[in-house]
Design an enzyme around this catalytic site. Structure first.
Site, PDB file in Angstrom:
ATOM      1  CB  SER B 110      -1.413  -7.837   6.199  1.00 54.63           C
ATOM      2  OG  SER B 110      -1.299  -6.779   5.280  1.00 54.63           O
ATOM      3  NE  ARG B 359       5.323  -8.559  12.305  1.00 56.20           N
ATOM      4  CZ  ARG B 359       6.539  -8.008  12.293  1.00 56.20           C
ATOM      5  NH1 ARG B 359       6.783  -6.901  12.965  1.00 56.20           N
ATOM      6  NH2 ARG B 359       7.512  -8.560  11.591  1.00 56.20           N
ATOM      7  CB  CYS B 556       3.199  -3.226  24.858  1.00 55.08           C
ATOM      8  SG  CYS B 556       2.990  -5.011  24.689  1.00 55.08           S
ATOM      9  CB  CYS B 584       3.629  -6.139  17.384  1.00 55.04           C
ATOM     10  SG  CYS B 584       4.068  -5.070  18.744  1.00 55.04           S
TER      11      CYS B 584
END
Lengths: 256, 612
Positions: B110, B359, B556, B584
């Site tokens: 994050s 992610r 990707c 992810c």
């Protein structure tokens, strides 16, 4: 008389093949905080071999031992989940842990093996973070026991152990008498997974705690790490068109 | 179809009927023989597979009061809250939490600016307990970037992006700390074990989960070390898998949880950690930007946070909305080229990149909230999706949702007689609590900001909307705008789009994909079926490549998908490098054919993030 107890001595290592390792800003070592640690792969093979020997009824009890800070109990639990009967955690932390090397560990293992009257001590051949390949051999020397290192096959034959060793020239088969020290090499076996039900059951198995002082071992290191540096970055290669070019370049940089 | 390959592999295959089936399969499979890609048992069930005949499939089962899937902020907060209540009221409660990462925090990624609201409620004494909130935000900058310049935008108080009172954190370390608190309270945490299957009672309610099997070879056959996963049964199971969870995907269908909400819309976030030149380090500084290199119709932007943990570390990254339309867009390469902008490059020059990851994240907000309770279970955290998109924060709401779930569950699981119609408890009080909480108010207030982006002026229209309606009215406008629909349906065919000329990475500021993936520390046991499963192996070449030029090669962030020439000469095939996967979930979201179904690999596989 079949051996009573086998000691499997485990090491907790930085998994150096894929997590990201970097050198500390002060070049005193490698950053270990938060980096994934787990049981040294060669120690997993050692545990598997010990558990197999017990399943074949050659030995009665397998004890998993490891030295280090609290994290290490998780590694011992994994060994218990794979089938060891009980564990011993020798607590070493802080500065002592940072300075801990094969000699200190070997002293601890040797003292424990004597105290608990082990018949076999099995270790992984080397730890994949420092690649020392010394602990097993030092332990045998301190105990004055025979050693079967780089084992790719272990057979117990009465009071003796037949060990097939992987050496540079091929395979060497030796027969040594027990008590003995063995170190596990890659092809000895394929370790089983520690399944979740076994991890849960392992929580009920005993792990004894002790300190190096309880075994009369002094942890002073005679090795001082002066500096740790990253390997130099690879320089780009140079392509040449002809053999003459190649010879000229090799002459120019003094190689020939 | 593909069943037949396994039939041929078994010794009894050499019969006339086998050869007949082989010919039929070859005829159905267009020109060349495609090597098989998918071998996972979720696509090819083992009860019909002769290689599995006689293999012991019985599973060991254990009972807990509550089982939690996922060791992230939501799952851990729920576990902690349950144990806090148990301690307060002197009741016994067995709480088990399973997590696919090898250690708690290893799959966490994050920005992040943490709003401590939920943490203050969970642990008012978090500072004494050593929570790693070391960097209070001191400076907040917002820019619109053009190719060479930067237009500063004032960070007025009241705008959702204002970060006063928040902390820059390394969320992986924060989650690891939460895990330690949970263990101290007696939560049983099992990292390295992925929840692979939802279990159901006969009445259709959720009974619990089963962890992944181990020891299945790449071709789907059992290895010597094969072991079944175990079953964890519970009165109620909480699913906190994070954004786009694979079990949640199944639960949405099973219990029809999405019938009254819009389909979720997502973004992909890519992140790096850099050690920079100390002279450029401004601890506590938060920088966000929009604009270049994205065009005004592609949602996205950047973040760059200066951490204060001893060394000059910055966390930076780039977010691209997955509703983008150009199949030639590569979020990874947009991220890499953004770093060359003069305003960003000046911070990074002379620095070293030490970590990389990616992610997917939720962008849907209020309009995309599904029903979150069903018989036997509930959804918490980013899985249903409580992220406040304009604030770009979801950790505080994820934690709060976990806490609210715990508070609704506790009286029911400790009651003498739960008075439930189903074997697995249905606890709709959780949803009621959510609606009365600050999560709901917050998400409602910002609900129109993200969809306001869908207009001719794109980004600029969205900013005007935010400035006018949010800043002045705080979301009180009576209408609710809609999103554009499923992200996977937004791609235009390749022939209608222009390929994007991305600059080559310079190896100092920007880098190639594979050296980036190496910095994620990701790895998987090689000899296992690829966990990126395809419902139909022939669709990638027939559809994704033919119409969209294989967008999975570009979206990707880990180089899992590659179209390579067939060994026999003509044509291409899809190669799946499953070992690179960083979990992810972008492929499952963005695949225009919706043919990719991401499932959990063997536990412990995946990235090894350290404080990302």
């Amino acid at each position: 008389m079949s051996p009573a107890s086998v000691f499997v001595c485990l090491s907790l290592t930085l998994l150096s093949d894929y997590p990201v390792i970097r050198v500390k800003p002060d070049n005193s070592g490698v950053v270990t905080d938060g980096v994934k640690h787990s049981m040294n792969p060669f120690c997993e093979i050692a545990v598997e071999e010990a558990v197999k020997l017990k399943e074949k009824k050659f030995i009665k009890e397998v004890v998993a031992v490891s030295c280090g800070p609290t994290q290490v109990t998780e590694t011992i639990r994994t060994a218990l989940a794979m089938g060891c009967d009980r564990g011993i955690h020798v607590e070493v932390s802080g500065k002592d842990y940072e300075a801990m090397g094969p000699l200190q560990i070997a002293k601890i293992f040797a003292a424990l093996a004597k105290k608990e009257e082990a018949s076999l001590v099995i270790l992984g051949k080397q730890a994949i973070d420092d690649d020392c390949n010394q602990t097993g051999q030092m332990t045998a020397a301190l105990l004055d026991w025979p050693q079967g290192t780089f084992a790719s096959e272990v057979t117990i034959d009465g009071e003796k152990v037949k060990v097939v060793r992987e050496i540079d020239g091929g395979l060497e088969t030796i027969k040594i008498s027990m008590p003995a020290v063995l170190t596990a090499d890659l092809r000895l076996n394929t370790p089983r997974y520690a399944t979740l039900p076994n991890i849960m059951k392992a929580k009920k198995k005993k792990i004894a705690n002790m300190k190096p002082a309880d075994l009369g071992v002094d942890m002073v290191s005679r090795v001082e790490v002066l500096r740790v540096d990253e390997p130099p970055t690879r320089l780009a290669g140079v392509k040449v068109e002809t053999v003459d070019d190649l010879v000229a370049k090799l002459k120019a940089n003094g190689t020939i | 179809g593909p069943h037949l390959i396994s039939f041929l592999a078994s010794p009894s295959a050499l019969t006339g009927s086998a050869l007949f089936f082989h010919y039929t399969w070859r005829r159905n499979c267009s020109s060349a023989v495609m090597p098989r890609i998918t071998s996972h048992y979720t696509i090819f069930p083992r009860d019909k597979d002769p290689r599995w005949e006689g293999v012991e499939m019985e599973r060991f089962a254990d009972e807990a009061d509550v089982v939690i899937v996922g060791g992230g902020p939501a799952g851990l907060s729920a576990a902690i809250r349950l144990k806090q209540l148990a301690k307060e009221q002197e009741k016994e409660l067995r709480v088990c939490l399973v997590e696919k990462a090898s250690q708690i925090g290893a799959h966490t990624l994050s920005g992040a600016c943490l709003e401590p609201s939920a943490l203050n409620e969970l642990f008012p004494d978090w500072k004494e307990r050593g929570a790693p909130l070391n960097t209070p935000v001191t400076e907040d900058l917002f820019s619109i970037l053009t190719e060479k310049y930067r237009i500063p935008v004032p960070m007025l108080p009241g705008l959702p992006m204002n970060n006063h009172g928040n902390y820059i954190v390394r969320l992986g370390h924060f989650v690891h700390w939460l895990g330690e608190q949970a263990e101290e309270l007696g939560v049983e945490i099992y990292p390295g074990y992925a929840a692979a299957e939802v279990l159901f009672h006969e009445d259709g309610s959720v009974k619990g989960i089963a962890t992944n099997d181990v020891g299945i070879a790449k071709d789907g056959s059992p290895k010597d070390v094969f072991e079944r996963g175990m079953e964890l049964h519970a009165k109620v199971t909480l699913f906190g898998e994070g954004c786009h969870g694979h079990l949640a995907k199944q639960l949405y269908r099973q219990f029809n949880l999405r019938e009254n909400c819009e389909p979720q819309t997502y973004a992909i976030g890519l992140k790096e950690l850099w050690v920079i030149d100390e002279k450029k380090w401004r601890p506590g500084r938060v920088e966000h930007s929009v604009g270049w290199p994205l065009n005004r119709n592609t949602y996205g932007g950047s973040f760059l946070y200066h951490l204060n943990e001893g060394e000059p570390l910055v966390a930076l990254g780039f977010v691209v909305g997955l509703d983008y339309t150009n199949p030639y867009l590569s979020p990874f390469r947009e991220f890499q080229r953004w770093k060359h902008h003069p305003f960003v490059a000046k911070t990074l020059e002379g620095g070293d990149r030490i970590a990389y990851g990616a992610r997917a994240l939720n962008e849907g907000g209020y309009q995309c909230l599904p029903k979150v309770t069903f018989p036997g279970g509930m959804l918490i955290g980013c899985s249903p999706g409580f992220m406040n998109v304009p604030k770009i924060k979801g950790t505080h709401t994820a934690m709060k949702s976990g806490m609210l779930a715990a508070e609704a569950i506790f009286p029911k699981v400790t009651a003498e007689d739960p008075a439930s119609k189903t074997a697995g408890l249905h606890i709709p009080e959780y949803e009621d609590n959510l609606k009365k909480s600050w999560i709901w108010k917050e998400l409602y207030a910002v609900r129109n900001i993200r969809p306001s982006f869908h207009n001719y002026f794109g980004l600029y229209g969205g900013m005007v909307y935010t400035g006018v309606f949010y800043w002045i009215l705080r979301g009180k406008e009576p209408w609710t705008l809609k999103h554009a629909g499923l992200d996977s349906a937004q791609l235009k065919p390749a022939k209608e789009c222009t390929p994007i000329e991305y600059p080559k990475p310079d190896g100092k500021l920007s880098f190639d994909l594979l050296s980036s993936v190496a910095l994620s520390g990701t790895n998987h046991e090689g000899d296992q079926p690829p966990h990126l499963t395809l419902k139909d192996d022939s669709i990638p070449v027939a559809n994704n490549l033919a119409i969209y030029d294989g967008p999975e090669q570009r979206f990707c962030p880990a180089g899992v998908y590659e179209y390579v020439p067939l060994e026999t000469g003509e044509g291409m095939r899809l190669q799946i490098n499953a070992q690179n996967c960083v979990h992810c979930k972008t492929c499952d979201i963005k695949d225009p054919s919706q043919n990719i179904n991401w499932v959990v690999p063997e536990g412990s596989g995946g990235p090894a993030y350290n404080g990302l």
